[in-house]
Enzyme design. Structure first.
Site, short mmCIF file in Angstrom:
data_model
loop_
_atom_site.label_atom_id
_atom_site.label_comp_id
_atom_site.label_asym_id
_atom_site.label_seq_id
_atom_site.Cartn_x
_atom_site.Cartn_y
_atom_site.Cartn_z
CG ASP A 168 -47.98 92.46 -7.78
OD1 ASP A 168 -47.90 92.83 -6.59
OD2 ASP A 168 -48.69 92.88 -8.58
CB THR A 227 -52.82 94.39 2.62
OG1 THR A 227 -52.68 94.50 1.41
CG2 THR A 227 -54.06 94.72 3.00
CG HIS A 266 -48.44 100.33 -8.59
ND1 HIS A 266 -49.79 101.04 -8.84
CD2 HIS A 266 -48.94 99.19 -8.27
CE1 HIS A 266 -50.67 100.10 -8.64
NE2 HIS A 266 -50.04 98.88 -8.28
CG ASP A 315 -57.67 93.05 0.20
OD1 ASP A 315 -58.56 92.82 -0.51
OD2 ASP A 315 -56.81 92.15 0.12
CD GLU A 359 -56.10 96.13 -10.94
OE1 GLU A 359 -55.04 95.48 -11.31
OE2 GLU A 359 -56.51 96.24 -9.80
CG HIS A 391 -55.03 99.10 -7.46
ND1 HIS A 391 -54.22 99.62 -6.48
CD2 HIS A 391 -54.06 98.22 -7.93
CE1 HIS A 391 -52.96 99.07 -6.58
NE2 HIS A 391 -52.81 98.31 -7.39
CG ASN A 413 -46.59 89.84 1.15
OD1 ASN A 413 -45.64 89.74 1.55
ND2 ASN A 413 -47.61 90.45 1.93
CG HIS A 439 -49.15 95.48 -4.62
ND1 HIS A 439 -50.23 96.17 -4.15
CD2 HIS A 439 -49.35 95.96 -5.98
CE1 HIS A 439 -50.96 96.83 -4.87
NE2 HIS A 439 -50.56 96.61 -6.10
C1 6MZ Z 1 -54.80 94.92 -7.37
C2 6MZ Z 1 -53.22 94.05 -6.28
C3 6MZ Z 1 -52.36 93.93 -7.50
O1 6MZ Z 1 -50.32 94.08 0.09
O2 6MZ Z 1 -49.79 91.59 0.66
N1 6MZ Z 1 -52.27 93.72 -5.33
N2 6MZ Z 1 -54.44 94.65 -6.36
N3 6MZ Z 1 -54.19 94.74 -8.82
C4 6MZ Z 1 -53.20 94.40 -8.67
N4 6MZ Z 1 -52.64 94.25 -10.02
C5 6MZ Z 1 -52.46 92.99 -10.47
N5 6MZ Z 1 -51.26 93.58 -7.51
C6 6MZ Z 1 -51.21 93.42 -6.05
O3 6MZ Z 1 -49.30 92.69 -1.49
C7 6MZ Z 1 -50.01 91.84 -2.20
C8 6MZ Z 1 -51.37 92.40 -2.37
O4 6MZ Z 1 -51.49 93.39 -3.23
C9 6MZ Z 1 -52.70 93.57 -3.92
C10 6MZ Z 1 -53.34 92.56 -3.57
O5 6MZ Z 1 -54.37 92.80 -2.41
C11 6MZ Z 1 -52.18 91.32 -3.24
O6 6MZ Z 1 -52.90 90.44 -2.06
P1 6MZ Z 1 -49.36 92.92 -0.08
O7 6MZ Z 1 -47.96 93.13 0.37
#
Ligand code: 6MZ
Length: 363
Positions: A303, A99, A14, A167, A227, A224, A18, A16
């Site tokens: 993240d 995304t 898990h 998203d 949350e 997800h 960005n 992401h």
């Molecule tokens: C929900 C999250 C997240 O996709 O642009 N993202 N969505 N809960 C979280 N926990 C805190 N952390 C990240 O990566 C950034 C995107 O991932 C999702 C959000 O949509 C965020 O804009 P990408 O690579």
């Protein structure tokens, strides 16, 4: 000890893209945009340097990150760096989610965004990246003479698979476009779909058609879930029987019962949950109950840039908070093999890697 958490092989399920950007890269990109007059750098500097962000502030930061990461070259650079950072701490299998973004003014389509991501995987050069199917892995091995099977000096390798995120701001049509893109990119290592984004936005019913289609077409799905408090949505998500779920913070008794009876693995993001205050402290975190009841769980970063963490740190944190030793943590890391979204070849290879470390631990 510190070194052990770093050297032990780990699986990240898990992350992401960005949200995993290095602070230094984010500052550099923000400064460039500041120089061009697109943003006022000083407004953003404080946000980037702040480390204890609430869930609301985290999503503000993502809006900033998205402003900064709108061209293909940047997406490629970020992908390359993120993979290198995970490889540097011995993550041997990485499921990286992102995304796909459309930005007409920059000539970016969801497809060209993903091509830039794949370019980033190809650009990694200090570690071998196995991201597509067997053919690519063989091509990589052949391109490095030091890599023949008998060689002592085999290069480090990381297996990367991609998940395309929907998203929660997106429409049914936009979600469907992402699923179709994922299907088109199966040979480039795309193995599944994620539903993420600001949890107070969007309705489950909006995404359901695309998620159902993804499942029917053989893509794995992770959601997800929980949350924010939303009992009805959590029930609907569990009834969908996703391959895994992430977070599970605001789960109630009947959600736990359902999750456990369906044996849906949970991606646990300790630092993220504490920083965003979706869980008040580690001693009341659901990791302990799930682990003790032998429910499938995997430690993840979520993240690592936004929360200033690393997968090694998450393992160290769990070991000290829940009194787990090296062997238990190794088993926890290894058992995630059972719920990765990649196929059997990748699973077999990972089993070998973990088995060799198990031997060392027994010795
Ligand atoms: C929900 C999250 C997240 O996709 O642009 N993202 N969505 N809960 C979280 N926990 C805190 N952390 C990240 O990566 C950034 C995107 O991932 C999702 C959000 O949509 C965020 O804009 P990408 O690579």
């Amino acid at each position: 000890m510190e070194e052990w958490w770093k050297t032990m092989p780990k699986i990240e399920l898990h992350a992401h893209l960005n949200g995993s950007i290095r602070d230094s890269t984010l500052l550099e990109l923000a400064r460039e945009l500041g120089d061009k007059g697109t943003i006022v750098f000083s407004d953003f500097e404080q946000v980037i340097l702040k480390h204890d962000r609430s869930l609301v502030e985290v999503f503000k930061l993502f809006d900033l990150i998205h402003l900064i990461t709108t061209d293909h070259k940047t997406v490629t650079k970020i992908t390359k760096e993120v993979v290198e950072d995970f490889a540097a701490e011995n993550v041997v299998y990485l499921e990286l989610r992102t995304t796909p973004k459309r930005n007409d003014s920059k000539g970016m389509s969801k497809e060209s965004y993903m091509q830039a991501v794949v370019e980033g995987l190809r650009a990694v050069n200090n570690v071998d990246v196995d991201f597509a199917h067997k053919l690519d892995a063989e091509a990589i091995e052949n391109s490095h003479p030091a890599n023949d099977r008998n060689s002592e000096s085999r290069r480090k390798k990381i297996c990367v698979r991609l998940l395309l995120s929907i998203d929660r701001r997106e429409s049914t049509e936009a979600a469907m476009e992402t699923v179709k893109l994922a299907l088109q990119m199966k040979d480039l290592g795309v193995v599944g779909i994620d539903l993420s984004g600001n949890p107070v936005i969007g309705e489950w019913q909006t995404f359901l058609p695309a998620l159902k289609f993804a499942k029917e077409q053989g893509l794995s799905v992770t959601l997800h879930s929980g949350e924010v408090p939303n009992s009805e949505e959590v029930h609907a998500m569990l009834d969908f029987l996703p391959g895994r779920i992430g977070h599970a913070c605001y789960f109630e008794e009947d959600h736990w019962r359902k999750l456990k009876s369906f044996k849906i693995p949970v991606e646990i993001c300790l630092t993220s949950n504490i920083r965003t205050e979706t869980i008040p402290s580690l001693d009341v975190h659901h990791f302990a109950d799930l682990y003790n009841s032998e429910h499938p769980v995997s430690l993840c970063t979520d993240d690592m840039g936004v929360f200033s963490t690393s997968l090694s740190h998450e393992y160290r944190l769990a070991a000290s908070a829940y009194g787990l030793g090296m062997k238990e943590m190794h088993t926890l890391a290894r058992d995630a093999i059972n719920f990765i979204f990649a196929g059997n070849d990748a699973k077999e290879e990972l089993k070998e890697i973990f088995a060799s470390v198990s031997k060392e631990l027994k010795a």
